[in-house]
Design an enzyme around this catalytic site. Sequence first.
Site, mmCIF file in Angstrom:
data_model
loop_
_atom_site.group_PDB
_atom_site.id
_atom_site.type_symbol
_atom_site.label_atom_id
_atom_site.label_comp_id
_atom_site.label_asym_id
_atom_site.label_seq_id
_atom_site.Cartn_x
_atom_site.Cartn_y
_atom_site.Cartn_z
ATOM 1 C CE1 TYR A 62 36.550 39.262 43.406
ATOM 2 C CE2 TYR A 62 35.467 40.834 45.098
ATOM 3 C CZ TYR A 62 36.374 40.654 44.461
ATOM 4 O OH TYR A 62 37.633 41.299 45.453
ATOM 5 C CE LYS A 93 38.751 37.607 45.880
ATOM 6 N NZ LYS A 93 40.226 37.073 45.517
#
Length: 274
Positions: free
Chosen positions: A165, A169
């Site tokens: 993640y 991102k």
Amino acid sequence: MGKLDGKVALVTGSGRGIGQAIAMKLASEGARLVINDLDAEPAHETVELLKKSGAEAVACVGSVAAPDFAERYIKTAVDSFKGIDIIVNNAGFTWDDVIQRMSDEQWYAIIDCHMTAPFRILRAAYPVIKAQAQADTERGVEVFRKVVNISSTSALNGNAGQMNYSSAKAGVIGMTRALSREWGRFRVNVNAVAFGLIHTRMTSADAKAGATINIEGKDIRVGLNPELLKSHAQRNPLGRGGTPEEAAGAVYLFCLPESNYITGQTIAVAGSPQ
């Protein structure tokens, strides 16, 4: 008249949570919405909610990571509303684990949802954006359009157990900066919003209780330990996590005409400096 009167806004993952709050906020200022969710029921519920508020809205249901989704999503906007003014790449989820236990499936699922999907959507939007910009020039008018990509403070600071993640991102921030340079000539502002702790069904659940959500047939663990939530509130200058409506407000700022000379930027929405 609202500040976004008549604008066509596409918001992925807008059947519930932050995405729904973004859609409602944009609609409150006059935008017409193309709603998306992985599941049909929340997508259509949001469309009906928007229609009851007086807004125009249609749904495009499906996984943003599907290879054919981007073209279908852009086509829905053009067929329904004849153009595109705002794209918010919001859809996402987390599938956490420490690196030694993280599978390739976990890695690619998060990368595909948070990076590959926005890339495909923006690529599919290119001919529409270009044609609209050329038409504006021929008419002698200056119209700014907006892309808002959703990042995370996990990209800015890193987060243990979120290698996939945090990496995805962080990639969104790079994507934002690169596209702002490519699409400036089309009068498109491309910015990103990095959310900290926002209270949604994914973060509010009790991780100790084994809370899960189902993503395409897989039960994904979600939630935070209550002790972590308490610690966050104590450390956060504002003393709490954010609400979906507060998260939506930050996205809205980048969609306003007042942001026409801001591009390639990432702002943290976390109740604290990053």
